[in-house]
Design a protein around this motif. Structure first.
Motif, PDB file in Angstrom:
ATOM      1  N   SER A  34       0.836  -1.191   0.000  1.00 57.42           N
ATOM      2  CA  SER A  34       0.000   0.000   0.000  1.00 57.42           C
ATOM      3  C   SER A  34       0.871   1.241   0.000  1.00 57.42           C
ATOM      4  O   SER A  34       2.102   1.171   0.179  1.00 57.42           O
ATOM      5  N   GLN A  35       0.235   2.388  -0.241  1.00 62.58           N
ATOM      6  CA  GLN A  35       0.983   3.647  -0.196  1.00 62.58           C
ATOM      7  C   GLN A  35       1.597   3.848   1.197  1.00 62.58           C
ATOM      8  O   GLN A  35       1.006   3.503   2.206  1.00 62.58           O
ATOM      9  N   SER A  36       2.793   4.405   1.191  1.00 62.83           N
ATOM     10  CA  SER A  36       3.524   4.711   2.435  1.00 62.83           C
ATOM     11  C   SER A  36       3.882   3.456   3.237  1.00 62.83           C
ATOM     12  O   SER A  36       4.098   3.527   4.447  1.00 62.83           O
ATOM     13  N   SER A  37       3.915   2.294   2.568  1.00 58.51           N
ATOM     14  CA  SER A  37       4.335   1.074   3.259  1.00 58.51           C
ATOM     15  C   SER A  37       5.848   0.919   3.254  1.00 58.51           C
ATOM     16  O   SER A  37       6.378   0.009   3.908  1.00 58.51           O
ATOM     17  N   GLY A  38       6.556   1.794   2.533  1.00 60.14           N
ATOM     18  CA  GLY A  38       8.002   1.686   2.438  1.00 60.14           C
ATOM     19  C   GLY A  38       8.462   0.813   1.291  1.00 60.14           C
ATOM     20  O   GLY A  38       9.622   0.399   1.240  1.00 60.14           O
ATOM     21  N   LYS A  39       7.574   0.510   0.339  1.00 56.58           N
ATOM     22  CA  LYS A  39       7.895  -0.372  -0.778  1.00 56.58           C
ATOM     23  C   LYS A  39       9.028   0.188  -1.629  1.00 56.58           C
ATOM     24  O   LYS A  39       9.967  -0.531  -2.000  1.00 56.58           O
ATOM     25  N   SER A  40       8.961   1.480  -1.965  1.00 55.43           N
ATOM     26  CA  SER A  40      10.013   2.098  -2.786  1.00 55.43           C
ATOM     27  C   SER A  40      11.349   2.114  -2.046  1.00 55.43           C
ATOM     28  O   SER A  40      12.419   1.903  -2.638  1.00 55.43           O
ATOM     29  N   SER A  41      11.307   2.350  -0.727  1.00 55.90           N
ATOM     30  CA  SER A  41      12.546   2.362   0.059  1.00 55.90           C
ATOM     31  C   SER A  41      13.189   0.978   0.075  1.00 55.90           C
ATOM     32  O   SER A  41      14.422   0.853   0.066  1.00 55.90           O
ATOM     33  N   VAL A  42      12.384  -0.077   0.115  1.00 55.85           N
ATOM     34  CA  VAL A  42      12.922  -1.437   0.084  1.00 55.85           C
ATOM     35  C   VAL A  42      13.718  -1.660  -1.199  1.00 55.85           C
ATOM     36  O   VAL A  42      14.838  -2.196  -1.181  1.00 55.85           O
ATOM     37  N   ILE A  43      13.129  -1.242  -2.320  1.00 55.91           N
ATOM     38  CA  ILE A  43      13.811  -1.441  -3.601  1.00 55.91           C
ATOM     39  C   ILE A  43      15.081  -0.600  -3.664  1.00 55.91           C
ATOM     40  O   ILE A  43      16.131  -1.062  -4.141  1.00 55.91           O
ATOM     41  N   GLU A  44      15.035   0.627  -3.205  1.00 57.53           N
ATOM     42  CA  GLU A  44      16.232   1.472  -3.215  1.00 57.53           C
ATOM     43  C   GLU A  44      17.318   0.898  -2.306  1.00 57.53           C
ATOM     44  O   GLU A  44      18.516   0.978  -2.625  1.00 57.53           O
ATOM     45  N   ASN A  45      16.933   0.298  -1.186  1.00 56.62           N
ATOM     46  CA  ASN A  45      17.919  -0.324  -0.305  1.00 56.62           C
ATOM     47  C   ASN A  45      18.605  -1.500  -0.994  1.00 56.62           C
ATOM     48  O   ASN A  45      19.809  -1.726  -0.835  1.00 56.62           O
ATOM     49  N   ILE A  46      17.806  -2.256  -1.771  1.00 56.78           N
ATOM     50  CA  ILE A  46      18.398  -3.391  -2.489  1.00 56.78           C
ATOM     51  C   ILE A  46      19.398  -2.903  -3.538  1.00 56.78           C
ATOM     52  O   ILE A  46      20.485  -3.457  -3.702  1.00 56.78           O
ATOM     53  N   VAL A  47      19.019  -1.834  -4.264  1.00 50.36           N
ATOM     54  CA  VAL A  47      19.903  -1.286  -5.303  1.00 50.36           C
ATOM     55  C   VAL A  47      21.024  -0.453  -4.671  1.00 50.36           C
ATOM     56  O   VAL A  47      22.095  -0.269  -5.275  1.00 50.36           O
ATOM     57  N   GLN A  48      20.779   0.043  -3.456  1.00 50.02           N
ATOM     58  CA  GLN A  48      21.703   0.936  -2.754  1.00 50.02           C
ATOM     59  C   GLN A  48      21.909   2.234  -3.535  1.00 50.02           C
ATOM     60  O   GLN A  48      23.013   2.779  -3.608  1.00 50.02           O
ATOM     61  N   ARG A  49      20.812   2.732  -4.090  1.00 57.19           N
ATOM     62  CA  ARG A  49      20.811   3.992  -4.836  1.00 57.19           C
ATOM     63  C   ARG A  49      19.461   4.679  -4.672  1.00 57.19           C
ATOM     64  O   ARG A  49      18.413   4.012  -4.603  1.00 57.19           O
ATOM     65  N   ASP A  50      19.480   6.022  -4.614  1.00 56.14           N
ATOM     66  CA  ASP A  50      18.240   6.799  -4.662  1.00 56.14           C
ATOM     67  C   ASP A  50      17.910   7.065  -6.130  1.00 56.14           C
ATOM     68  O   ASP A  50      18.606   7.827  -6.795  1.00 56.14           O
ATOM     69  N   PHE A  51      16.852   6.464  -6.627  1.00 61.40           N
ATOM     70  CA  PHE A  51      16.520   6.669  -8.045  1.00 61.40           C
ATOM     71  C   PHE A  51      15.009   6.665  -8.298  1.00 61.40           C
ATOM     72  O   PHE A  51      14.573   6.940  -9.424  1.00 61.40           O
ATOM     73  N   LEU A  52      14.199   6.358  -7.293  1.00 57.43           N
ATOM     74  CA  LEU A  52      12.750   6.302  -7.481  1.00 57.43           C
ATOM     75  C   LEU A  52      12.101   7.625  -7.105  1.00 57.43           C
ATOM     76  O   LEU A  52      12.543   8.294  -6.169  1.00 57.43           O
TER      77      LEU A  52
END
Length: 712
Positions: A34-52
């Motif tokens: 859901s929105q604000s569940s931290g889904k985008s942050s999880v993916i950025e942590n895996i990539v170790q880059r801010d890109f979303l």
């Protein structure tokens, strides 16, 4: 196995490039939350880059297909590539974020709506493991701003379409500071994966839980069992994002949180971004290994289907100016063979949904045409007055001694003419069906050349039009032939004796019915004891006996058709008079009997003793009309049967068979001309693109099959 993941990524790229073919269900990880569940942050942590992209409301508005590719060597510079911008590398990941936002607005618009068209992004980095992930829009409840009112339904349907694929791994992201039973991601995952075999749970925001609480039961699988388990994460805070806290520091802080937390230190080795990345890589690898046989089998089937489809575009070897003549002749022959095969019912891809070709022609002959003929009454539009008038006109100024045969001829010929309209309509229907066959004979190979196809249809249409005229004329002549000579010597014709016998049979039936009717009337009036004493009036007995069943039958037959002496002729009513000048049919025998009995019963007289004559009598006009009607009906039935047999034969010979036998010669004579080759072989651009796409897909399938086959 690493090569297999790269192959899956390449297949995915090519599918998207040439039209997004989803026929091959590729193993990939689907991120849901859901929105604000931290889904985008999880993916950025895996990539170790801010890109979303980040912000309020719906930020991810298109599926993001993310392919992570491991680069070997610590000195290798990481970069990103978009499938819609080939040959361009993005080394600045802030530009990657901007391109995602721009391309989203370009496809999905600026009103916060969503789109199903995915963005394909590939990131090369030494910090990542090989993965294929799909980041979907977050689940939302209430439209914000100018979002569509059904944004929740659109988002939910999009997510279900992705996670319903059996080869997908569901990454269900849920915030730990919310009640697990209300998790939208887990609810959707359970709908398509009720046993939890391909769902991995991720709990975010563990550091934001209320003091004294923890998610240990969930992380250990006691609260909500999943085969792939739950993994706990601690994402960067909003303050960390605003201050651009380095990703390495954030991951280290996450590690320290689990090692130092009294509840999670025992499972710290199974928590955190690093563990999640390794697990996803391992799960995806094992999943691919498990699905490889099915993927190989599917690819083999797709190769066969694509080869068959490509073959429909024709022989690619017949290209170039020197092969144009051979190609034209081949296409002409194929079109002619398909036309003939459609008529004969031997076409390879014949329809199983509806009648077509020769079967429809058969249906026209035996159902449409047959029912049209049967619907015509033998004496249609022929009143008793018409029959009387014809009889009288046939006798001239003298009264007739017997029924003249010329009256029968005058009356039956117009009835035969009624068969002409359905017969000609039958010709038209068969012609229309042949035209339909002609227009359906264009295979993909022929449709590559629209001008050639148009000329093929034109030539065959002209041929059918030429045959239509002679066929219609011949069918008209069949009706004219039947009208030209009325063969009363036909073996099946009823004739005078047959007509009289028929009237006799009808009279007996009427007599029996009237006895039953009289018995019923008498019973209703309490006179049951006198039913057996009912006697037919003398004059009525005399007349019914004259129709048959009495010695006078032969005298009546001789009277109406010649050969009787004057003394043998029974007395008949006058033919002329005012009552004969109007078209009023005399009452039938049944009506005469019924009227007489009702009169007798109404006067309360004894049925047994009454011998009064009926109020009306069956006169000579009635007998003549009934005889002529019987004869017309008999002869019309013979003619109808003959027409039903001859018309289909004529159509088959003059129209169908003639066309199918001469179609190829006509096509060759009209189109096999060298000065027309260039114009006729002008290829349709859209079909050329489809052929090239089909060829590219075939190469892709073969390459993928070879690599997968070698890996196994």
């Amino acid at each position: 196995m690493e090569n297999v993941i790269e192959l899956i990524n390449k297949v995915q790229d090519v599918f998207s490039t040439i039209g997004g073919n989803d026929s091959l269900d590729l193993p990939q990880i689907i991120s849901v939350g859901s929105q604000s569940s931290g889904k985008s942050s999880v993916i950025e942590n895996i990539v170790q880059r801010d890109f979303l992209p980040r912000g309020s409301g719906v930020v991810t508005r298109r599926p993001l297909v993310l392919q992570l590719v491991t680069l070997n060597g610590p000195e290798v510079q990481e970069y990103a590539e978009f499938l819609h911008i080939p040959n361009k590398k993005f080394y600045d990941f802030s530009e990657v974020r901007k391109e995602i936002e721009d391309d989203t607005a370009r496809i999905a618009g600026t009103n916060k709506g969503i789109s199903r068209q995915p963005i394909h992004l590939k990131i090369y980095s030494p910090k990542v493991l090989n993965l294929t992930m799909v980041d979907l829009p977050g689940l939302t409840k209430i439209p914000i701003g100018d979002q569509p009112t059904d944004i929740e339904k659109q988002t939910r349907n999009l997510i279900v379409d992705y996670i319903s694929k059996p080869n997908s791994i569901i990454l269900a992201v849920t915030p730990a500071n919310a009640d697990l039973v209300n998790s939208d991601s887990l609810k959707l995952a359970r709908q398509v994966d009720p046993e939890g075999k391909r769902t991995i749970g991720v709990l975010t925001k563990l550091d934001l839980m209320d003091a004294g609480t923890n998610a240990l039961d969930t992380l250990t699988g006691r609260a909500y069992p999943l085969k792939l388990g739950f993994i706990g994460l601690v994402n960067r805070s909003q303050q960390d994002i605003l201050t651009n806290k380095p990703m390495t520091d954030a991951i280290q802080s996450e590690r320290d949180f689990f090692l130092n937390h009294p509840s999670y230190r025992s499972i710290a080795h199974r928590c955190g971004t690093a563990y999640l990345s390794k697990q996803l890589n391992t799960i995806l690898m094992n999943h691919i290994r498990e699905k490889l046989p099915d993927i190989r089998s599917k690819l083999s089937s797709m190769i066969g289907q694509t080869q068959h489809e490509l073959a429909q575009y024709g022989d690619m070897g017949l290209t170039g100016k020197m092969h144009r003549g051979s190609l034209i002749l081949q296409l002409l022959t194929k079109f002619a063979n398909d036309f003939v095969a459609s008529i004969d019912g031997t076409l390879s891809d014949i329809s199983t949904k509806e009648l077509c070709g020769g079967a429809r022609i058969y249906f026209i002959f035996n159902n449409v045409f047959g029912q049209a003929l049967e619907s015509i009454a033998p004496c249609a539009n022929l009143s008793d007055h018409d029959i009387r008038t014809a009889i009288r006109n046939s006798t001239g100024p003298r009264p007739s001694l017997f029924v003249p045969e010329i009256a029968f001829d005058l009356l039956v010929k117009p009835q035969i003419s009624l068969l002409e309209t359905p017969s000609l309509r039958c010709v038209e229907l068969v012609y229309e069906e042949l035209m339909r066959i002609c227009h359906n004979c264009g295979s993909k190979e022929i449709q590559r050349f629209p001008r050639l196809y148009a000329r093929l249809v034109e030539v065959v249409s002209d041929l059918l039009q030429e045959r239509l005229g002679p066929t219609s004329s011949y069918v008209e002549s069949l009706i004219a032939i039947e009208r030209a000579y009325i063969n009363t010597n036909h073996a099946d014709f009823l004739g005078a004796a047959g007509a009289m016998a028929q009237l006799e049979s009808q009279t007996k039936k009427h007599r029996a019915l009237e006895r039953k009717r009289a018995a019923k009337v008498a019973q209703m009036n309490g006179r049951v004891e006198h039913v057996d004493a009912i006697q037919m009036p003398q004059q009525q007995q005399h007349q019914t006996s004259a129709l048959g069943g009495s010695p006078k039958n032969d005298s009546f037959l001789n009277y109406f058709f010649g050969g009787a002496n004057k003394n043998d002729r029974p007395a008949l009513g006058a033919m002329d008079g005012p009552h004969n000048s109007v078209s009023v049919s005399p009452p039938s025998i049944s009506k005469v009997v019924e009227a007489e009995m009702e009169r007798q019963l109404g006067e309360k007289l004894s049925i047994k003793d009454q011998q009064q004559p009926p109020s009306q009598s069956l006169d000579r006009d009635e007998l003549e009309v009934r005889l002529i009607r019987s004869l017309i009906t008999s002869y019309f039935e013979i003619t109808r049967q003959t027409i039903h047999d001859l018309v289909p034969k004529a159509i088959m010979h003059l129209l169908v068979n003639n066309s199918r036998e001469s179609v190829q010669n006509r096509l060759v004579a009209a189109l096999y001309k060298e000065d027309l080759f260039g114009e006729l072989l002008h290829e349709d651009e859209n079909l050329a693109q489809e052929r090239d796409k089909c060829n590219a897909m075939l190469d892709l399938y073969k390459k993928a099959f070879t690599i997968i086959n070698d890996a196994m």
